[in-house]
Write a protein that holds these residues in place. Structure first.
Motif, mmCIF file in Angstrom:
data_model
loop_
_atom_site.group_PDB
_atom_site.id
_atom_site.type_symbol
_atom_site.label_atom_id
_atom_site.label_comp_id
_atom_site.label_asym_id
_atom_site.label_seq_id
_atom_site.Cartn_x
_atom_site.Cartn_y
_atom_site.Cartn_z
ATOM 1 N N ASP A 265 5.397 67.134 -86.046
ATOM 2 C CA ASP A 265 3.937 67.115 -85.938
ATOM 3 C C ASP A 265 3.285 67.375 -87.293
ATOM 4 N N GLY A 266 3.974 67.004 -88.371
ATOM 5 C CA GLY A 266 3.517 67.349 -89.720
ATOM 6 C C GLY A 266 2.239 66.677 -90.165
ATOM 7 N N LEU A 267 1.880 65.539 -89.558
ATOM 8 C CA LEU A 267 0.699 64.825 -90.028
ATOM 9 C C LEU A 267 -0.562 65.669 -89.925
ATOM 10 N N LYS A 268 -0.687 66.473 -88.883
ATOM 11 C CA LYS A 268 -1.901 67.284 -88.733
ATOM 12 C C LYS A 268 -2.000 68.326 -89.847
ATOM 13 N N PHE A 269 -0.869 68.848 -90.298
ATOM 14 C CA PHE A 269 -0.888 69.817 -91.401
ATOM 15 C C PHE A 269 -1.230 69.124 -92.725
ATOM 16 N N ILE A 270 -0.773 67.898 -92.884
ATOM 17 C CA ILE A 270 -1.136 67.120 -94.077
ATOM 18 C C ILE A 270 -2.643 66.895 -94.110
ATOM 19 N N GLU A 271 -3.215 66.485 -92.970
ATOM 20 C CA GLU A 271 -4.654 66.211 -92.923
ATOM 21 C C GLU A 271 -5.469 67.475 -93.137
ATOM 22 N N GLU A 272 -5.013 68.611 -92.603
ATOM 23 C CA GLU A 272 -5.715 69.882 -92.832
ATOM 24 C C GLU A 272 -5.700 70.254 -94.318
ATOM 25 N N SER A 273 -4.571 70.041 -94.957
ATOM 26 C CA SER A 273 -4.467 70.356 -96.382
ATOM 27 C C SER A 273 -5.370 69.455 -97.214
ATOM 28 N N ILE A 274 -5.446 68.191 -96.860
ATOM 29 C CA ILE A 274 -6.315 67.258 -97.573
ATOM 30 C C ILE A 274 -7.772 67.686 -97.445
ATOM 31 N N GLU A 275 -8.135 68.115 -96.250
ATOM 32 C CA GLU A 275 -9.510 68.557 -96.024
ATOM 33 C C GLU A 275 -9.840 69.764 -96.903
ATOM 34 N N ARG A 276 -8.927 70.722 -96.978
ATOM 35 C CA ARG A 276 -9.166 71.900 -97.809
ATOM 36 C C ARG A 276 -9.223 71.532 -99.292
ATOM 37 N N LEU A 277 -8.328 70.661 -99.722
ATOM 38 C CA LEU A 277 -8.353 70.216 -101.122
ATOM 39 C C LEU A 277 -9.655 69.493 -101.444
ATOM 40 N N GLY A 278 -10.138 68.722 -100.492
ATOM 41 C CA GLY A 278 -11.356 67.955 -100.714
ATOM 42 C C GLY A 278 -12.567 68.824 -101.002
ATOM 43 N N ARG A 279 -12.607 70.023 -100.451
ATOM 44 C CA ARG A 279 -13.748 70.920 -100.662
ATOM 45 C C ARG A 279 -13.806 71.416 -102.107
ATOM 46 N N ARG A 280 -12.680 71.400 -102.792
ATOM 47 C CA ARG A 280 -12.636 71.875 -104.184
ATOM 48 C C ARG A 280 -12.189 70.762 -105.133
ATOM 49 N N HIS A 281 -12.435 69.549 -104.728
ATOM 50 C CA HIS A 281 -11.961 68.399 -105.502
ATOM 51 C C HIS A 281 -12.454 68.422 -106.943
ATOM 52 N N HIS A 282 -13.765 68.603 -107.130
ATOM 53 C CA HIS A 282 -14.327 68.536 -108.480
ATOM 54 C C HIS A 282 -13.849 69.702 -109.346
ATOM 55 N N TYR A 283 -13.585 70.849 -108.720
ATOM 56 C CA TYR A 283 -13.022 71.983 -109.461
ATOM 57 C C TYR A 283 -11.638 71.627 -109.992
ATOM 58 N N HIS A 284 -10.827 70.989 -109.134
ATOM 59 C CA HIS A 284 -9.477 70.606 -109.554
ATOM 60 C C HIS A 284 -9.525 69.546 -110.648
#
Length: 345
Positions: A265-284
């Motif tokens: 069921d790893g896809l849901k964890f991938i999507e959650e991580s992408i969402e969190r990364l997206g909130r700090r995209h410009h910082y990264h």
């Protein structure tokens, strides 16, 4: 003809000395990253016996004023062994020793990012983070001209070179094969190689490695590549855009996953991580690309929506995509073209 004969004689003499027995003593080549954050340095010392673990290795020192890491008035720097590999050039029992760098006061050098990265990796140890790195590079002559290219012109346009076969398509395969074998001998977790889109451009892959081992193995593979190229009289360049114009750039793509991401069921964890990364995209992006270069040539990659890292299903690991940090062209957006900080020592 005279140059060729001299080169053959030099190789024969070198092999004659390499075949001599060395007794019980061991040559240990200490390797570190210099003050540029990209260049590698090395020097060798004699050990009385073969080291079995990192704990068997002594610390060493060097003059940091000659490596862009200190001022001449207080230039002592410490080499702290962190990873050990077999030496494919001198062969067993000799070793390659990857080192962290500390300043005279035992504090980490500015380019020693491995120390803090290792602390983070220890914090997420239970997540078993895996990394796979795809390192592209270009083979150049010592004059900076791409290996195998016409001296006064250009090869044919891109198209037949990617994973190509044949003397008119694959420039430098003997160098690539020597690097691959040397990495396998050393114990580097190299897992593949291929010719890239631009002629004289290649890629090798390292991983999957867990945690801090990824940076150690990638830097060891880079050092071995430079050292192999030295014997061939050429240069390996990691420049993201070594040739201007409609020629592909070179990068180091990162594949990453956690234990949860690799389960059924790893896809849901991938999507959650992408969402969190997206909130700090410009910082990264600012961390990767502080000068805001962020552009690359249209030949490199198609444009991407950079609001979120993009997932590409390759070997079951997501691939984060970011703007090109060191482009000299204009137009499109592409992939991250320099190693992430975790790979620096």
């Amino acid at each position: 003809m005279a140059t060729s004969a001299s080169s053959s004689l030099s190789k024969a003499v070198k092999q004659q000395f390499m075949d001599l027995p060395q007794g019980d003593q061991v040559q240990a080549m200490y390797i570190w990253i210099d003050g540029t954050g990209e260049g590698l340095r090395c020097k060798t010392r004699t050990l009385d016996s073969e080291p079995k673990t990192i704990d068997d290795l002594p610390e060493w020192n060097f003059d940091g004023s000659s490596t862009y890491q200190s001022e001449g008035s207080n230039s002592d720097m410490y080499l702290i062994p962190v990873a050990m590999f077999r030496d494919p050039f001198r062969k067993d029992p000799n070793k390659l020793i990857l080192c962290e760098v500390l300043k005279y006061n035992r504090k980490p050098a500015e380019t020693n990012l491995r120390l803090t990265c290792n602390k983070v990796m220890d914090m997420v140890e239970n997540q078993h983070p895996w990394f796979g790195m795809e390192q592209e590079y270009t083979i150049l002559g010592v004059d900076g001209h791409p290996y195998g290219w016409p001296s006064n012109g250009f090869p044919g346009p891109q198209g037949p070179y990617y994973c190509g076969v044949g003397a008119d398509k694959a420039y430098g395969r003997d160098i690539v094969e020597a690097h691959y074998r040397a990495c396998l001998y050393a114990g580097v977790q190299i897992c593949g190689t291929n010719a890239e889109v631009m002629p004289a451009q290649w890629e090798f892959q390292v991983g999957p490695c867990e945690g801090i081992n990824m940076g150690d193995h990638l830097w060891a593979a880079r050092f071995i590549l430079h050292r192999v190229c030295e014997d061939f009289g050429v240069v390996a360049s990691f420049d993201p855009k070594p040739i201007s114009g409609n020629w592909n750039g070179a990068g180091c793509h990162t594949n990453f996953s956690t234990k949860e991401m690799r389960e059924d069921d790893g896809l849901k964890f991938i999507e959650e991580s992408i969402e969190r990364l997206g909130r700090r995209h410009h910082y990264h992006i600012r961390a990767y690309d502080p000068k805001g270069a962020g552009q690359c040539q249209a030949s490199d990659r198609p444009p991407r929506n950079l609001q979120h890292p993009r997932v590409l299903g390759r070997r079951g690991q997501p691939r984060g995509q970011h703007p090109h940090p060191a482009n000299r062209g204009a137009g499109q957006e592409g992939l991250l073209r320099r190693p992430p900080p975790l790979c620096q020592l």
